[in-house]
Scaffold this motif. Structure first.
Motif, short mmCIF file in Angstrom:
data_model
loop_
_atom_site.label_atom_id
_atom_site.label_comp_id
_atom_site.label_asym_id
_atom_site.label_seq_id
_atom_site.Cartn_x
_atom_site.Cartn_y
_atom_site.Cartn_z
N GLY A 129 20.20 -12.23 66.27
CA GLY A 129 19.68 -12.74 67.52
C GLY A 129 18.74 -11.76 68.18
N PHE A 130 17.85 -12.29 69.00
CA PHE A 130 16.77 -11.52 69.59
C PHE A 130 16.75 -11.71 71.10
N SER A 131 16.74 -10.61 71.84
CA SER A 131 16.70 -10.64 73.30
C SER A 131 17.91 -11.42 73.84
N ALA A 132 17.69 -12.48 74.64
CA ALA A 132 18.84 -13.27 75.10
C ALA A 132 19.55 -13.94 73.93
N GLY A 133 18.80 -14.23 72.86
CA GLY A 133 19.43 -14.72 71.64
C GLY A 133 20.36 -13.70 71.03
N GLY A 134 20.09 -12.42 71.29
CA GLY A 134 21.02 -11.37 70.87
C GLY A 134 22.33 -11.47 71.61
N HIS A 135 22.28 -11.91 72.88
CA HIS A 135 23.52 -12.11 73.63
C HIS A 135 24.30 -13.29 73.07
N VAL A 136 23.59 -14.36 72.69
CA VAL A 136 24.26 -15.50 72.07
C VAL A 136 24.89 -15.07 70.74
N ALA A 137 24.12 -14.34 69.92
CA ALA A 137 24.63 -13.88 68.63
C ALA A 137 25.81 -12.94 68.80
N GLY A 138 25.71 -12.02 69.76
CA GLY A 138 26.81 -11.09 70.02
C GLY A 138 28.04 -11.80 70.55
N SER A 139 27.84 -12.86 71.34
CA SER A 139 28.97 -13.65 71.82
C SER A 139 29.67 -14.34 70.66
N LEU A 140 28.89 -14.89 69.72
CA LEU A 140 29.49 -15.52 68.55
C LEU A 140 30.27 -14.49 67.73
N ALA A 141 29.68 -13.31 67.53
CA ALA A 141 30.34 -12.28 66.73
C ALA A 141 31.61 -11.76 67.39
N GLY A 142 31.63 -11.73 68.72
CA GLY A 142 32.79 -11.21 69.42
C GLY A 142 33.81 -12.25 69.82
N ARG A 143 33.36 -13.51 69.96
CA ARG A 143 34.26 -14.57 70.45
C ARG A 143 34.38 -15.71 69.45
N PHE A 144 34.24 -15.40 68.18
CA PHE A 144 34.30 -16.43 67.14
C PHE A 144 35.62 -17.19 67.15
N ASP A 172 37.39 -18.04 69.80
CA ASP A 172 37.58 -18.88 70.98
C ASP A 172 37.30 -20.34 70.65
N ALA A 173 38.19 -21.23 71.06
CA ALA A 173 37.98 -22.67 70.88
C ALA A 173 37.19 -23.17 72.08
N THR A 174 35.88 -23.21 71.98
CA THR A 174 35.05 -23.55 73.13
C THR A 174 34.76 -25.04 73.24
N TYR A 175 35.13 -25.84 72.22
CA TYR A 175 34.92 -27.28 72.29
C TYR A 175 35.97 -27.97 71.43
N ASP A 176 36.17 -29.26 71.70
CA ASP A 176 37.15 -30.04 70.95
C ASP A 176 36.63 -30.35 69.55
N ARG A 177 37.55 -30.56 68.64
CA ARG A 177 37.20 -30.85 67.25
C ARG A 177 36.29 -32.07 67.16
N VAL A 178 35.25 -31.96 66.36
CA VAL A 178 34.29 -33.04 66.16
C VAL A 178 34.48 -33.70 64.81
N ASP A 179 34.56 -32.90 63.76
CA ASP A 179 34.70 -33.42 62.40
C ASP A 179 35.28 -32.33 61.52
N GLU A 180 35.20 -32.53 60.21
CA GLU A 180 35.84 -31.59 59.28
C GLU A 180 35.18 -30.22 59.28
N ALA A 181 33.96 -30.10 59.81
CA ALA A 181 33.32 -28.79 59.86
C ALA A 181 34.11 -27.80 60.71
N GLU A 182 34.88 -28.33 61.67
CA GLU A 182 35.67 -27.44 62.52
C GLU A 182 36.80 -26.74 61.78
N SER A 183 37.08 -27.16 60.57
CA SER A 183 38.09 -26.45 59.78
C SER A 183 37.55 -25.14 59.22
N LEU A 184 36.23 -24.96 59.27
CA LEU A 184 35.63 -23.72 58.79
C LEU A 184 35.69 -22.66 59.88
#
Length: 318
Positions: free
Chosen positions: A162-177, A179-191
């Motif tokens: 991630g780059f600039s504010a996108g670095g904050h998004v990327a860092g949030s994903l890396a640090g808060r992977f 966290d269940a931030t949304y309800d299950r949508v389909d089978e992809a949520e099993s990953l």
């Protein structure tokens, strides 16, 4: 002007010669994946209309700024010779807009030419009325990561950059992977949503003074956030012990996001014993992610990043 000068000039401007990628090969086609089946989560009070404009009057036609994102997407480029690594690439924009080309632009093509599968994320912005507020971009990042991992296949290692504010998004994903931030949508949520690695480039990290990027903080958590809100969204204060290996790069002369953001994050990673590396360049300013920069780190940081990946990501060619 000869062809080489024209090509280098086009790349430095953020767009290679029309029809060509950064290496001079034909510009590859991309596939756009909608992240959510139907409206994204928490859309009941959202009234904005998505629009894209040129970032400036002199910008190339695909150097765009997206506002009011209501249809987050993943633009996927596939390499001719896959190296077994996929990148979720997150552009910046101060959490006010998302600055990207529809296909990810020159940088996405550069990595695809080097064998990476690249998925460029167009994500929602936190102040547009989404129920999740500051977590709306993270919802999109988690969903996009899972879709990219599913699309790339089980044998592919998947990371986030991630780059600039996108670095904050990327860092949030890396640090808060986790966290269940949304309800299950389909089978992809099993990953799992944990990246195998993270690359943060001239990133927004802290929400605390004196080094916070004021625009990103205002758009993410408001004009007058309290101490708890500042702490919660300051990445350097929330590094888990199982955060993936992380690569940071920034320039000392960055006048937009103070270089101390990267330095604070590196120190926090070190305290948590997370494998990490940092490169602080003397020049480069803000936004040296575009390849073809002959005067700053833009022309060699991908080599440093790939060298680091070779030591920290199993299966990465060295």
């Amino acid at each position: 002007m000869d062809r080489r000068s024209l090509l280098v000039g086009g790349i430095a401007a953020g767009l290679a010669v029309p029809g060509l990628g950064p290496t001079g090969a034909p510009r590859r086609s991309h596939r756009t994946i909608r992240l959510w089946p139907g409206r994204p989560p928490g859309a009941a009070d959202v009234t904005v209309t998505q629009r894209a404009v040129r970032r400036s009057a002199t910008s190339p036609p695909d150097d765009l700024a997206f506002y009011g994102v209501t249809e987050p997407t993943l633009a996927v480029l596939r390499p001719e010779r896959p190296n077994g690594i996929a990148l979720l690439m997150v552009p910046g924009g101060g959490y006010e807009r998302v600055a990207t080309a529809p296909d990810g632009g020159a940088l996405a093509h550069l990595f695809a030419d080097r064998g990476f599968t690249v998925g460029t994320l167009l994500y929602r912005l936190p102040y547009d009325g989404w129920a999740a507020g500051p977590d709306a971009p993270l919802q999109d990042a988690q969903r996009a990561f899972r879709l990219l991992a599913r699309d790339a296949g089980a044998a592919t290692r998947v990371g986030v950059i991630g780059f600039s504010a996108g670095g904050h998004v990327a860092g949030s994903l890396a640090g808060r992977f986790a966290d269940a931030t949304y309800d299950r949508v389909d089978e992809a949520e099993s990953l799992p949503a944990r990246p195998d690695f993270a690359g943060l480039f001239f990133p927004v990290i802290t929400m605390a003074d004196p080094y916070a990027h004021a625009q990103s903080r205002r758009n993410l958590i408001g004009k007058a956030p309290d101490a708890d809100r500042i702490r919660r969204w300051s990445l350097e204060q929330n590094v888990p012990a199982d955060m993936p290996p992380t690569f940071l790069a920034a320039a000392a002369d960055d006048r937009t996001v103070p270089v101390e953001n990267s330095m604070m994050m590196f120190a926090a990673l070190r305290r948590r014993k997370v494998p990490s590396a940092i490169h602080i360049f003397d020049i480069g300013g803000h936004g040296f992610g575009t390849p073809g920069d002959a005067t700053g780190p833009g022309h060699f940081w991908p080599d440093l990043f790939e060298d680091w990946l070779g030591r920290h990501v199993a299966g990465m060619p060295r």
